[in-house]
Design a protein around this motif. Structure first.
Motif, short mmCIF file in Angstrom:
data_model
loop_
_atom_site.label_atom_id
_atom_site.label_comp_id
_atom_site.label_asym_id
_atom_site.label_seq_id
_atom_site.Cartn_x
_atom_site.Cartn_y
_atom_site.Cartn_z
N VAL A 216 0.85 -1.19 0.00
CA VAL A 216 0.00 0.00 0.00
C VAL A 216 0.89 1.24 0.00
N GLY A 217 0.57 2.19 -0.87
CA GLY A 217 1.38 3.40 -1.01
C GLY A 217 2.34 3.34 -2.18
N GLU A 218 2.42 2.17 -2.83
CA GLU A 218 3.33 2.02 -3.97
C GLU A 218 2.56 1.91 -5.29
N GLY A 219 3.19 2.38 -6.34
CA GLY A 219 2.60 2.30 -7.66
C GLY A 219 3.62 2.67 -8.72
N MET A 220 3.17 3.30 -9.80
CA MET A 220 4.06 3.68 -10.90
C MET A 220 3.74 5.10 -11.34
N LEU A 221 4.76 5.79 -11.82
CA LEU A 221 4.59 7.16 -12.33
C LEU A 221 4.20 7.10 -13.80
N VAL A 222 2.99 7.59 -14.10
CA VAL A 222 2.41 7.48 -15.43
C VAL A 222 1.74 8.79 -15.80
N GLY A 223 1.77 9.15 -17.08
CA GLY A 223 1.05 10.34 -17.50
C GLY A 223 1.13 10.60 -18.99
N SER A 224 0.26 11.49 -19.46
CA SER A 224 0.20 11.82 -20.88
C SER A 224 1.29 12.77 -21.31
N GLN A 225 1.93 13.45 -20.36
CA GLN A 225 2.98 14.41 -20.68
C GLN A 225 4.28 14.01 -19.98
N SER A 226 5.36 14.12 -20.68
CA SER A 226 6.63 13.65 -20.14
C SER A 226 7.10 14.47 -18.95
N ASN A 227 6.66 15.73 -18.86
CA ASN A 227 7.14 16.59 -17.78
C ASN A 227 6.24 16.56 -16.55
N GLY A 228 5.23 15.70 -16.55
CA GLY A 228 4.36 15.60 -15.39
C GLY A 228 3.66 14.26 -15.34
N LEU A 229 3.94 13.49 -14.28
CA LEU A 229 3.40 12.13 -14.17
C LEU A 229 2.65 11.96 -12.86
N PHE A 230 1.59 11.16 -12.89
CA PHE A 230 0.78 10.85 -11.72
C PHE A 230 1.29 9.58 -11.06
N LEU A 231 1.22 9.51 -9.74
CA LEU A 231 1.51 8.27 -9.04
C LEU A 231 0.24 7.43 -9.04
N ASN A 347 4.66 13.97 -10.02
CA ASN A 347 6.08 14.26 -10.19
C ASN A 347 6.24 15.16 -11.40
N LEU A 348 6.93 16.29 -11.23
CA LEU A 348 7.12 17.25 -12.32
C LEU A 348 8.59 17.30 -12.71
N GLN A 349 8.85 17.47 -14.01
CA GLN A 349 10.21 17.62 -14.51
C GLN A 349 10.24 18.70 -15.58
N GLU A 350 11.44 19.25 -15.77
CA GLU A 350 11.62 20.26 -16.81
C GLU A 350 12.12 19.60 -18.09
N GLY A 351 11.96 20.29 -19.23
CA GLY A 351 12.48 19.80 -20.50
C GLY A 351 11.54 18.81 -21.14
N GLY A 352 12.04 18.11 -22.16
CA GLY A 352 11.24 17.16 -22.90
C GLY A 352 11.90 15.80 -22.94
N ARG A 353 11.39 14.95 -23.81
CA ARG A 353 11.92 13.60 -23.96
C ARG A 353 12.20 13.31 -25.42
N HIS A 354 13.33 12.65 -25.67
CA HIS A 354 13.66 12.20 -27.02
C HIS A 354 14.01 10.74 -26.93
N PHE A 355 13.14 9.87 -27.49
CA PHE A 355 13.30 8.43 -27.37
C PHE A 355 13.46 8.01 -25.90
N GLY A 356 12.65 8.64 -25.05
CA GLY A 356 12.61 8.27 -23.64
C GLY A 356 13.67 8.89 -22.77
N VAL A 357 14.59 9.65 -23.36
CA VAL A 357 15.68 10.27 -22.60
C VAL A 357 15.37 11.75 -22.42
N GLN A 358 15.55 12.25 -21.20
CA GLN A 358 15.25 13.64 -20.93
C GLN A 358 16.25 14.55 -21.62
#
Length: 366
Positions: A216-231, A347-358
């Motif tokens: 309980v309390g664990e999951g995965m970071l997922v989202g439609s935008q690379s710079n912001g993911l939901f737990l 979880n928020l991040q800056e920048g974008g993703r290119h082939f999965g790499v920030q």
């Protein structure tokens, strides 16, 4: 980056004695073992682990050097071989340290063995070999020395060669656990406020089943935008509708990003059995897990939008009461109970993703 554990098991003791250590290395998840030439095939019969020996039949070819001339000879022979080369060097002084650094430009793996385990030669070799292709390992006798080795100069050795003969079989498991703990990633989680919840029609959603049990309390970071993911919370909770499946996260639509080890993301649609993803807890701690199965099925979807300091992020989740996000207290909250104004962990991040790499670039995702 994860650090490797190799186990030394090429002593003169009988096979049945060495076999105990090799089996323990397999069970602990060590990546390779050094064995006598005659043990290569016997080791392979025990399980899937890389073998290192002075036999051409092994996965990696081992050479050893205790003086400068032997180092130079090993360099010359490595250049003529197609086999992955491992050079074990006994560093007894500055000249041997320099010779080992030269070898780092020619061999695939360099193992530094220092008498009484010295940190300074390791620091020097880490600095010297940063721009070479060689992977640097250092010989250790226990988990405590292994921890120091992989933390040296913040970069650390790429792995350790553990000699468990003195410390015993149990030291293999301890060393693997110490390195796994040090390799865990950490994410900053903030409280995003829900600004929109609306139906989004039918879509292909992905359940990610792992080879690990989540709490309980664990999951995965997922989202439609690379710079912001939901737990997105794991299915660790039982309900009147379904039994708990603590190995599973109903992660969302096929287009979404999911965090993977090494600072990377993957699309949910491309995951398959054997891939690595991250399990993240409500404190932001993360550990790698192996994907065991991916289930993609057409289901009704729900659009979830959250905002933090005027930044909006979105994701699509299956419209079902068994799917949970994580609220600001670290507790799961069903999306069927979710309301505009609720705060959930993102979880928020800056920048974008290119082939999965920030990458640092200006990127607009809506």
């Amino acid at each position: 980056m994860s650090k490797e554990v190799w186990v030394k098991a090429d002593w003169s003791e009988p096979w049945e004695e060495r076999k105990k250590f090799i089996t323990s290395a397999l069970e602990a998840g060590a990546e390779a073992v050094i064995v006598p030439n005659e043990d290569v095939e016997k080791t392979r019969k025990l399980g899937n682990i890389e073998t290192i020996s002075k036999s051409e039949e092994s996965d990696f070819f081992l050479r050893e050097a205790s003086n400068v001339e032997e180092v130079e000879d090993a360099i010359s022979k490595s250049q003529k071989s197609d086999k992955k080369s491992v050079l074990l060097v006994e560093v007894s002084g500055k000249e041997m340290e320099k010779a080992a650094a030269r070898a780092g430009n020619q061999v695939d793996y360099l193992i530094m063995i220092a008498q009484d385990w010295k940190v300074i030669p390791l620091e020097n070799l880490i600095a010297e070999l940063q721009t070479t292709h060689a992977q640097l390992f250092t010989g250790v006798k226990n988990a405590r020395e292994a921890k120091t080795a992989v933390e040296t100069l913040e970069v650390g050795a790429d792995g350790v060669l553990l000699d468990p003969k003195i410390g015993g079989i149990e030291e293999i498991r301890k060393t693997r656990e110490v390195l796994e703990e040090l390799g865990q990633e950490k994410f900053e989680l903030v409280c995003g406020k829900i600004t929109k919840i609306e139906t989004a029609g039918m879509g292909d959603r992905v359940c990610v089943d792992t080879a690990s049990l989540m709490k309980v309390g664990e999951g995965m970071l997922v989202g439609s935008q690379s710079n912001g993911l939901f737990l997105v919370h794991s299915e660790t909770l039982e309900s009147e509708y379904v039994e708990a499946r603590p190995f599973r996260v109903n992660a969302g639509a096929v287009h979404a990003y999911i965090r993977a080890p090494g600072g990377k993301t993957r699309y949910l649609s491309e995951l398959e059995s054997g891939d690595k993803i991250l399990i993240v807890n409500s404190e932001g701690g993360a550990s790698a897990a192996t994907v065991g199965r991916v289930k993609i099925e057409k289901r009704p979807m729900l659009l979830i939008e959250a905002e933090y300091e005027k930044r909006k992020i979105k994701t699509l989740l299956q419209n079902a009461e068994t799917i949970n996000l994580v609220n600001k207290n670290g507790d799961p909250i069903s999306i069927s109970d979710l309301e505009v104004g609720d705060e959930i962990l993102i979880n928020l991040q800056e920048g974008g993703r290119h082939f999965g790499v920030q990458v640092e670039e200006t990127l607009l995702e809506r």
